[in-house]
Scaffold this motif. Structure first.
Motif, PDB file in Angstrom:
ATOM      1  N   ALA A   1       0.872  -0.923  -0.092  1.00 32.84           N
ATOM      2  CA  ALA A   1      -0.098  -0.024  -0.144  1.00 32.84           C
ATOM      3  C   ALA A   1       0.850   1.329   0.130  1.00 32.84           C
ATOM      4  O   ALA A   1       0.410   2.389   0.115  1.00 32.84           O
ATOM      5  N   GLY A   2       2.093   1.061   0.103  1.00 35.66           N
ATOM      6  CA  GLY A   2       3.165   2.424  -0.067  1.00 35.66           C
ATOM      7  C   GLY A   2       2.949   3.009   1.163  1.00 35.66           C
ATOM      8  O   GLY A   2       2.981   4.466   1.243  1.00 35.66           O
ATOM      9  N   GLY A   3       2.507   2.662   2.375  1.00 37.08           N
ATOM     10  CA  GLY A   3       2.106   3.264   3.561  1.00 37.08           C
ATOM     11  C   GLY A   3       3.042   3.658   4.516  1.00 37.08           C
ATOM     12  O   GLY A   3       4.277   3.408   4.391  1.00 37.08           O
ATOM     13  N   LYS A   4       2.762   3.790   5.574  1.00 38.03           N
ATOM     14  CA  LYS A   4       3.378   4.053   6.754  1.00 38.03           C
ATOM     15  C   LYS A   4       3.176   3.058   7.740  1.00 38.03           C
ATOM     16  O   LYS A   4       2.377   2.147   7.668  1.00 38.03           O
ATOM     17  N   TRP A   5       4.249   3.011   8.739  1.00 36.95           N
ATOM     18  CA  TRP A   5       4.087   1.933   9.929  1.00 36.95           C
ATOM     19  C   TRP A   5       2.768   2.509  10.602  1.00 36.95           C
ATOM     20  O   TRP A   5       2.600   3.400  11.107  1.00 36.95           O
ATOM     21  N   ALA A   6       2.163   1.247  11.171  1.00 33.57           N
ATOM     22  CA  ALA A   6       1.052   1.461  12.109  1.00 33.57           C
ATOM     23  C   ALA A   6       1.388   0.786  13.418  1.00 33.57           C
ATOM     24  O   ALA A   6       1.949  -0.268  13.461  1.00 33.57           O
ATOM     25  N   VAL A   7       1.379   1.543  14.527  1.00 33.29           N
ATOM     26  CA  VAL A   7       1.370   0.783  15.798  1.00 33.29           C
ATOM     27  C   VAL A   7       0.617  -0.343  16.046  1.00 33.29           C
ATOM     28  O   VAL A   7      -0.375  -0.405  15.602  1.00 33.29           O
ATOM     29  N   VAL A   8       1.145  -1.404  16.640  1.00 28.03           N
ATOM     30  CA  VAL A   8       0.336  -2.469  16.829  1.00 28.03           C
ATOM     31  C   VAL A   8       0.157  -2.487  18.477  1.00 28.03           C
ATOM     32  O   VAL A   8       1.247  -2.694  19.335  1.00 28.03           O
ATOM     33  N   PRO A   9      -0.977  -2.189  19.033  1.00 28.41           N
ATOM     34  CA  PRO A   9      -0.869  -2.278  20.509  1.00 28.41           C
ATOM     35  C   PRO A   9      -0.674  -3.504  21.178  1.00 28.41           C
ATOM     36  O   PRO A   9      -0.889  -4.537  20.761  1.00 28.41           O
ATOM     37  N   SER A  10      -0.132  -3.130  22.298  1.00 31.15           N
ATOM     38  CA  SER A  10       0.470  -4.490  23.089  1.00 31.15           C
ATOM     39  C   SER A  10       0.489  -4.066  24.718  1.00 31.15           C
ATOM     40  O   SER A  10       0.772  -2.851  24.976  1.00 31.15           O
ATOM     41  N   PRO A  11       0.187  -5.256  25.442  1.00 28.75           N
ATOM     42  CA  PRO A  11       0.261  -4.936  26.748  1.00 28.75           C
ATOM     43  C   PRO A  11       1.594  -4.871  27.372  1.00 28.75           C
ATOM     44  O   PRO A  11       2.584  -5.486  26.731  1.00 28.75           O
ATOM     45  N   MET A  12       1.827  -4.019  28.239  1.00 30.07           N
ATOM     46  CA  MET A  12       3.230  -3.902  28.886  1.00 30.07           C
ATOM     47  C   MET A  12       3.829  -5.009  29.497  1.00 30.07           C
ATOM     48  O   MET A  12       5.212  -5.436  29.308  1.00 30.07           O
ATOM     49  N   LEU A  13       3.031  -5.744  30.248  1.00 32.70           N
ATOM     50  CA  LEU A  13       3.578  -7.004  30.617  1.00 32.70           C
ATOM     51  C   LEU A  13       4.365  -7.693  29.791  1.00 32.70           C
ATOM     52  O   LEU A  13       5.358  -8.517  30.285  1.00 32.70           O
ATOM     53  N   ILE A  14       4.073  -8.025  28.793  1.00 31.63           N
ATOM     54  CA  ILE A  14       4.865  -9.056  27.848  1.00 31.63           C
ATOM     55  C   ILE A  14       6.005  -8.289  27.142  1.00 31.63           C
ATOM     56  O   ILE A  14       6.804  -8.986  26.502  1.00 31.63           O
ATOM     57  N   ARG A  15       6.203  -7.209  27.307  1.00 34.75           N
ATOM     58  CA  ARG A  15       7.105  -6.345  26.388  1.00 34.75           C
ATOM     59  C   ARG A  15       8.450  -6.649  26.896  1.00 34.75           C
ATOM     60  O   ARG A  15       8.907  -6.692  28.031  1.00 34.75           O
ATOM     61  N   GLU A  16       9.410  -7.112  26.086  1.00 35.20           N
ATOM     62  CA  GLU A  16      10.856  -7.366  26.400  1.00 35.20           C
ATOM     63  C   GLU A  16      11.500  -6.291  25.250  1.00 35.20           C
ATOM     64  O   GLU A  16      11.301  -5.869  24.377  1.00 35.20           O
ATOM     65  N   LYS A  17      13.086  -6.033  25.777  1.00 33.96           N
ATOM     66  CA  LYS A  17      13.847  -5.228  24.960  1.00 33.96           C
ATOM     67  C   LYS A  17      14.537  -6.139  23.828  1.00 33.96           C
ATOM     68  O   LYS A  17      14.033  -5.824  22.646  1.00 33.96           O
ATOM     69  N   TRP A  18      15.197  -7.107  23.948  1.00 39.10           N
ATOM     70  CA  TRP A  18      16.052  -7.498  22.835  1.00 39.10           C
ATOM     71  C   TRP A  18      15.331  -8.996  22.625  1.00 39.10           C
ATOM     72  O   TRP A  18      15.271  -9.682  23.612  1.00 39.10           O
ATOM     73  N   MET A  19      15.316  -9.196  21.442  1.00 35.80           N
ATOM     74  CA  MET A  19      14.620 -10.423  20.997  1.00 35.80           C
ATOM     75  C   MET A  19      15.929 -11.417  20.233  1.00 35.80           C
ATOM     76  O   MET A  19      16.921 -10.682  19.669  1.00 35.80           O
ATOM     77  N   HIS A  20      15.688 -12.486  20.509  1.00 35.46           N
ATOM     78  CA  HIS A  20      16.766 -13.429  20.098  1.00 35.46           C
ATOM     79  C   HIS A  20      16.306 -14.401  19.141  1.00 35.46           C
ATOM     80  O   HIS A  20      17.221 -15.118  18.406  1.00 35.46           O
ATOM     81  N   GLY A  21      15.333 -14.575  18.832  1.00 37.64           N
ATOM     82  CA  GLY A  21      14.915 -15.134  17.649  1.00 37.64           C
ATOM     83  C   GLY A  21      13.469 -15.025  17.467  1.00 37.64           C
ATOM     84  O   GLY A  21      12.816 -14.673  17.876  1.00 37.64           O
ATOM     85  N   CYS A  22      13.144 -15.370  16.077  1.00 38.23           N
ATOM     86  CA  CYS A  22      11.630 -15.220  15.787  1.00 38.23           C
ATOM     87  C   CYS A  22      11.152 -16.074  14.668  1.00 38.23           C
ATOM     88  O   CYS A  22      11.982 -16.462  13.643  1.00 38.23           O
ATOM     89  N   ALA A  23       9.908 -16.436  14.645  1.00 43.17           N
ATOM     90  CA  ALA A  23       9.516 -17.598  13.520  1.00 43.17           C
ATOM     91  C   ALA A  23       7.803 -17.208  13.453  1.00 43.17           C
ATOM     92  O   ALA A  23       7.302 -16.748  14.401  1.00 43.17           O
ATOM     93  N   VAL A  24       7.372 -17.639  12.415  1.00 46.80           N
ATOM     94  CA  VAL A  24       6.011 -17.619  12.147  1.00 46.80           C
ATOM     95  C   VAL A  24       5.330 -18.944  12.183  1.00 46.80           C
ATOM     96  O   VAL A  24       6.015 -19.697  11.238  1.00 46.80           O
ATOM     97  N   LEU A  25       4.617 -19.509  13.009  1.00 48.85           N
ATOM     98  CA  LEU A  25       4.188 -20.700  13.116  1.00 48.85           C
ATOM     99  C   LEU A  25       2.680 -20.335  12.960  1.00 48.85           C
ATOM    100  O   LEU A  25       2.005 -20.055  13.888  1.00 48.85           O
ATOM    101  N   ALA A  26       2.083 -21.193  12.163  1.00 46.08           N
ATOM    102  CA  ALA A  26       0.391 -21.211  12.041  1.00 46.08           C
ATOM    103  C   ALA A  26      -0.129 -19.663  12.027  1.00 46.08           C
ATOM    104  O   ALA A  26      -1.260 -19.604  12.558  1.00 46.08           O
ATOM    105  N   GLY A  27       0.419 -19.076  11.113  1.00 47.68           N
ATOM    106  CA  GLY A  27       0.216 -17.653  11.034  1.00 47.68           C
ATOM    107  C   GLY A  27       0.266 -16.735  12.136  1.00 47.68           C
ATOM    108  O   GLY A  27      -0.316 -15.643  12.476  1.00 47.68           O
ATOM    109  N   ARG A  28       0.883 -17.188  13.166  1.00 44.48           N
ATOM    110  CA  ARG A  28       1.157 -16.486  14.615  1.00 44.48           C
ATOM    111  C   ARG A  28       2.632 -16.032  14.447  1.00 44.48           C
ATOM    112  O   ARG A  28       3.557 -17.087  14.211  1.00 44.48           O
TER     113      ARG A  28
END
Lengths: 374, 193
Positions: free
Chosen positions: A196-223
């Motif tokens: 869409a040639g658009g801009k980034w949109a914030v994805v709301p997220s609860p504070m409790l699950i937020r971490e700073k550095w991520m070590h790995g990422c994968a997409v499993l069953a659409g998640r």
């Protein structure tokens, strides 16, 4: 053959004669029908042929013909050493097709304009998205996009939060950037629809699950699953409400997951410190080992990275060639086809394993490895 | 023999052919349409060797125009089974509908396609000329097959041979060539198409 090809309507800018005496659009039709395995030869014929191969016109001409080429997929590889970084394209089709005695070396790709360290990487179709990272120790908002067909980097829309060592994933045609910045940042998680040639949109997220550095990422069953310091999180874009979208990673998965992972056929594969490849099956919530390849692969895969190459589990690791006088880097890669037996076990069969010489300093490590459509 | 037309090749040889054959070339057709008392059409850019090959193709295709470009196959009036008789073929039946259901037409088209594939396996020296002639004379089906033949010729040869085939110059500078040869050093291995 003998199927009527729709008239390949291509608007060709006059770039000089591709084939003397023939209009360029006819010449493009001739060259476009040559199988991809022969493209390296075509690039050497003349300047106009070489520039044709990289042009959008050529891509369009080829996509309009119904060619029997197998799906074109390659791996973009980013190697990093303390002083240097380089990008390569590893094309399995060129390496294994035909009866050539030697394989073509991986193609050296142009480097991204911003030499960021710790960027997050995700691929969508034929484009690779390099998000953030730090430049001169300052985390960046920059998004750099690599087009595999044109072999060119361009700038994408900047993120709202500067990130390094974030998690990046492509789901449902969108690119997600999660973490890599202080948890209190408003745009701790955001997403972009590149088409869409658009801009980034914030994805709301609860504070409790937020971490700073991520070590790995994968997409499993659409998640999206991301592993951080103290545990992992799951983001389900399809869940009905914001609250329902975020959650912790199932404990069994969390315990077995060691950073780099990839998903093939609904199973998440990870490589553990004992040198075994295991797959997590979400349906039975258990880890299973991959049978059939234990004796064929080396006991220990140094610096291993896993990726999904067109439905095959692809492993890359750094070769143990350190003693040789060779100045360049050698990596090993292997392709494994995995099927599930009737009693749910994972049966693997090694399709190939071979060393690849890369024009990078010895001692480099694999920073990123993503599949791209060509 | 129906109405004929005379064609003069670039090297002065004369070919007399039926209109149904020659008019597959849109250029020849429009040149002939012009009010010309002289029914001799000069084709200075096609020499006799190529022209005879082109006409061989056109003769074979005289009853099946546009096989490749429109896949319209054989008009029902010319169907080998029906023998030109009107019985059994309704006048409103379109050509393509007819060939879809008529086995005889389908077989005839497939045979023609096979012949075409063999035809373009010409001496490699000729393929470039055939391509140029098909373009110059604007013969759609021949162009379609010549493109196929050219693609096969490109695919079956290494870069130096491809250049020879199409009169191409190696216009890389010596430095560029060194770079390219380094990148493609594995090309020195014997190439098996």
């Amino acid at each position: 053959m003998a199927h009527p090809a729709a008239a390949v309507a291509v608007a060709v800018a006059a770039v000089g004669d591709l084939i003397p005496g023939i209009p360029d659009d006819v010449a493009v039709r001739c060259i476009a029908q040559v199988p991809r395995s022969h493209h390296p030869f075509l690039a050497v014929v003349s300047r106009s042929w070489r520039s044709l191969l990289g042009s959008p016109i050529f891509c369009a001409a080829r996509s309009q013909l119904s060619l029997p080429d197998p799906p074109a997929l390659a791996l973009a590889l980013n190697l990093r050493s303390p002083t240097d970084q380089s990008w390569f394209l590893l094309d399995p089709f060129l390496r294994f097709s035909g009866s050539r005695k030697k394989s073509p070396p991986p193609l050296r790709l142009p480097s991204p304009p911003l030499p960021a360290i710790g960027s997050a990487c995700a691929s969508l179709g034929g484009s690779l998205f390099l998000l953030g990272g730090s430049v001169a120790d300052v985390p960046s908002l920059a998004v750099q996009i690599f087009d595999a067909r044109l072999r060119r980097w361009s700038s994408g829309p900047r993120m709202s939060a500067a990130r390094e060592f974030a998690a990046a994933a492509a789901v449902g045609g969108r690119i997600y950037a999660i973490g890599g910045c202080l948890p209190r940042a408003d745009a701790w998680a955001e997403s972009l629809d590149p088409s869409a040639g658009g801009k980034w949109a914030v994805v709301p997220s609860p504070m409790l699950i937020r971490e700073k550095w991520m070590h790995g990422c994968a997409v499993l069953a659409g998640r999206i699953l991301a592993v951080a310091d103290r545990g992992g999180l799951v983001y389900d874009p399809a869940a009905p409400s914001n609250e329902a979208r975020w959650g912790p990673v199932p404990p069994v998965l969390d315990n077995g997951w060691r950073g780099r992972a990839t998903v093939v056929g609904g199973i998440l594969y990870s490589y553990d410190f004992l040198g075994k490849i295991k797959g997590y099956d979400p349906e039975s919530d258990e880890w299973k080992k991959v049978e059939g390849v234990e004796n064929e692969l080396p006991t220990f895969l140094c610096g291993a990275t896993l990726t999904n190459l067109g439905g095959l589990l692809c492993l890359l690791w750094t070769g143990k060639d350190l003693a040789s006088r060779r100045k360049e880097m050698v990596i090993e890669w292997a392709g494994i086809e995995i099927s599930k037996t009737t009693d749910g076990r994972l049966q693997g069969s090694l399709l190939w394993q071979e060393p690849v010489v890369l024009d990078a300093p010895k001692g480099s490590y694999i920073a990123h490895c993503v599949p791209l459509d060509l | 023999m129906g109405k004929t037309i005379k064609l003069i090749s670039g090297d002065g040889e004369m070919f007399e052919v039926e209109e149904a054959v020659a008019f597959q070339s849109n250029i020849i057709k429009s040149l002939a349409d012009e009010d010309n008392a002289d029914d001799c059409i000069p084709l200075p850019r096609v020499d006799s060797q190529i022209l005879s090959k082109v006409l061989e193709f056109c003769r074979k295709h005289a009853n099946s125009p546009s096989v490749h470009t429109k896949f319209a196959a054989i008009p029902s009036e010319l169907c080998p089974k029906h023998d030109g008789s009107a019985a059994g073929a309704s006048s409103s039946e379109s050509s393509s509908a007819h060939s879809e259901t008529c086995r005889a037409c389908y077989d005839a088209v497939m045979k023609l396609v096979q012949w075409d594939l063999e035809f373009v396996k010409v001496d490699l020296d000729l393929i470039h000329h055939l391509l140029k002639a098909a373009n110059y004379l604007d013969i759609e089906d021949l162009m379609f097959m010549a493109v196929e033949g050219a693609a096969n010729a490109i695919r079956g040869n290494n870069p130096e041979e491809i250049r020879k085939l199409f009169d191409l110059e190696n216009d890389f500078t010596p430095e560029e060539e060194k770079e390219i040869l380094k990148e493609y050093s594995w090309l020195d291995d014997p190439f098996e198409p």
